[in-house]
Design an enzyme around this catalytic site. Structure first.
Site, PDB file in Angstrom:
ATOM      1  CG  HIS A  22      -2.040   0.970   1.152  1.00 15.21           C
ATOM      2  ND1 HIS A  22      -3.362   0.604   1.247  1.00 15.21           N
ATOM      3  CD2 HIS A  22      -2.053   2.313   0.979  1.00 15.21           C
ATOM      4  CE1 HIS A  22      -4.139   1.671   1.143  1.00 15.21           C
ATOM      5  NE2 HIS A  22      -3.355   2.728   0.990  1.00 15.21           N
ATOM      6  CG  ASP A  26      -0.895  10.399  -6.207  1.00 15.68           C
ATOM      7  OD1 ASP A  26      -0.778   9.221  -5.856  1.00 15.68           O
ATOM      8  OD2 ASP A  26      -2.007  10.966  -6.280  1.00 15.68           O
ATOM      9  N   GLY A 184     -10.024   7.483  -1.918  1.00 15.29           N
ATOM     10  CA  GLY A 184     -10.695   8.757  -1.723  1.00 15.29           C
ATOM     11  C   GLY A 184     -11.501   8.765  -0.433  1.00 15.29           C
ATOM     12  CD  GLU A 214      -7.246   6.093   5.556  1.00 12.86           C
ATOM     13  OE1 GLU A 214      -6.165   6.692   5.687  1.00 12.86           O
ATOM     14  OE2 GLU A 214      -7.806   5.928   4.449  1.00 12.86           O
ATOM     15  CG  ASP A 303      -1.414   5.710   2.985  1.00 15.38           C
ATOM     16  OD1 ASP A 303      -1.768   5.415   1.822  1.00 15.38           O
ATOM     17  OD2 ASP A 303      -2.149   6.321   3.775  1.00 15.38           O
TER      18      ASP A 303
END
Length: 378
Positions: A22, A26, A184, A214, A303
């Site tokens: 994960h 970007d 998102g 999350e 992440d």
């Protein structure tokens, strides 16, 4: 002596073979690259053009305790990644940076729909990133390190392009795209809005994970698994809400937590990010300790390396400092991740048996040799 052999020192953590499932493309751009690309493309919205200060700004801006505020920082990285050359450069540097940190296998994700502002098509975005990953693999191999890069394509859950992105993932699955994700803001955008997309992926025998648990709780996890068929959970931190620990220390799992553990559904946990977004109060209070003790299929991930000021070595070090984990624990997390990868089974097995286990064994043997030499000087 066994404790010494198994000690997870900072040097050994840095050199240990690692796996990340994960990691957002970007969210891992080098600050100096952001500055250089901004200058080349005429992007004038950066808060500073000093790379050191910019790196600090990203971390501070992400330390808000809010997922929505955290996601706002991506406006700058996405803003400078709107050309094929920029995408390829960022992807190649991503592979180099992960390999330099000891990562031997990585699944890196991004949302192709975010990189269309300057006229690129969705296929052109994917092809540029794949070219960058292959170049990064070549560079790392030439420098004496090897990394295997896999790609996950994300759809943004607040938009309506998940079907297109799923078809794109299937189209490029023989060229390094291993699966699909939906990302998102969770609140207000349940994964069930995209049921037809997940049905399509299952019909195509395609792999997919879903960001769930999350910023939102158990309903998000339940929908991702039971309604959508997620193979893995992006974060999944709030599964702890279905676990009761009594004052005496006894533990009772609810129906959903039991199901997740029984089916060995992987949890893509990202400790630093989880604290930044408020999904966990602190590293020392992160649910990962309880979930690891209960043998959930827990994996450790980065992440967003830029926003978290982090890397896999730092994530492992934080856990070692907080919970006293040893090399055995770090190997357990790493093997969990490799077992859970979307790579074909025989390739997963080869990396476990030929790279990961020998890598950890070598660290223990190295310590044993040093200890024996110290006890038996010439």
């Amino acid at each position: 002596m066994q404790d010494e052999l198994n000690a997870a020192t900072r040097d050994r953590i840095r050199r240990a073979p690692k796996v990340v499932l994960h990691d957002h493309l970007d969210g891992g751009v080098r600050p100096e690259t952001v500055v250089e690309l901004a200058g080349e493309t005429g992007y004038h919205k950066l808060p500073t053009t000093d790379a050191g200060e910019l790196g600090e700004w990203f971390v501070n801006a992400a330390d808000s305790g809010s997922l929505e505020r955290y996601l706002e920082t991506f406006g700058h990285t996405v803003g400078v990644m709107q050309s094929a050359d920029a995408l390829a450069r960022v992807a190649a540097e991503c592979a180099e940076d992960l390999a330099a940190d000891g990562v031997v296998y990585a699944e890196v994700r991004y949302a192709p729909e975010l990189f269309l502002e300057s006229g690129l098509t969705l296929p052109e975005v994917v092809e540029a990133v794949q070219e960058g990953f292959r170049e990064g693999e070549r560079r790392t191999a030439a420098s004496g390190r090897r990394i295997r890069m896999g790609t996950l394509l994300c759809a943004m859950r607040q938009n309506a392009r998940s079907g297109e992105i799923a078809e794109l993932a299937v189209r490029y699955r023989d060229e390094g795209v291993l699966g699909f994700d939906i990302a998102g803001p969770e609140a207000g955008f349940p994964p069930t809005r995209n049921l037809d997309t997940f049905e399509y992926l299952r019909r195509q025998n395609a792999h997919f994970t879903i960001h769930a648990g999350e910023a939102f709780g158990l309903p998000s996890i339940w929908e991702a698994i039971q309604r959508c068929g997620a193979e893995r959970l992006g974060h999944g931190v709030r599964i702890v809400d279905d676990i009761t620990v009594s004052d005496s220390g006894s533990v009772r799992l609810g129906r959903l937590a039991s199901y997740v553990r029984d089916l060995r559904i992987p949890l893509e946990m990202c400790p630093t990010s989880n604290v930044q977004t408020g999904a966990a109060p602190s590293i020392s209070e992160h649910p990962i300790r309880l979930l690891r003790s209960l043998y959930f299929r827990v994996t450790v991930n980065t992440d967003n390396r830029l926003m978290g000021g982090t890397c896999m070595s730092r994530e492992f070090t934080e856990l070692v400092d907080a919970f006293g984990y040893t090399l055995d624990d770090l190997q357990w997390f790493t093997v969990n991740a490799m077992k859970s990868a979307f790579l074909p089974f025989d390739q997963r097995l080869a990396l476990i048996n030929d790279v990961i286990k020998p890598g950890y064994a070598a660290l223990r043997a190295e310590r044993l040799f040093t200890q024996v030499a110290a006890e038996n000087p010439a």
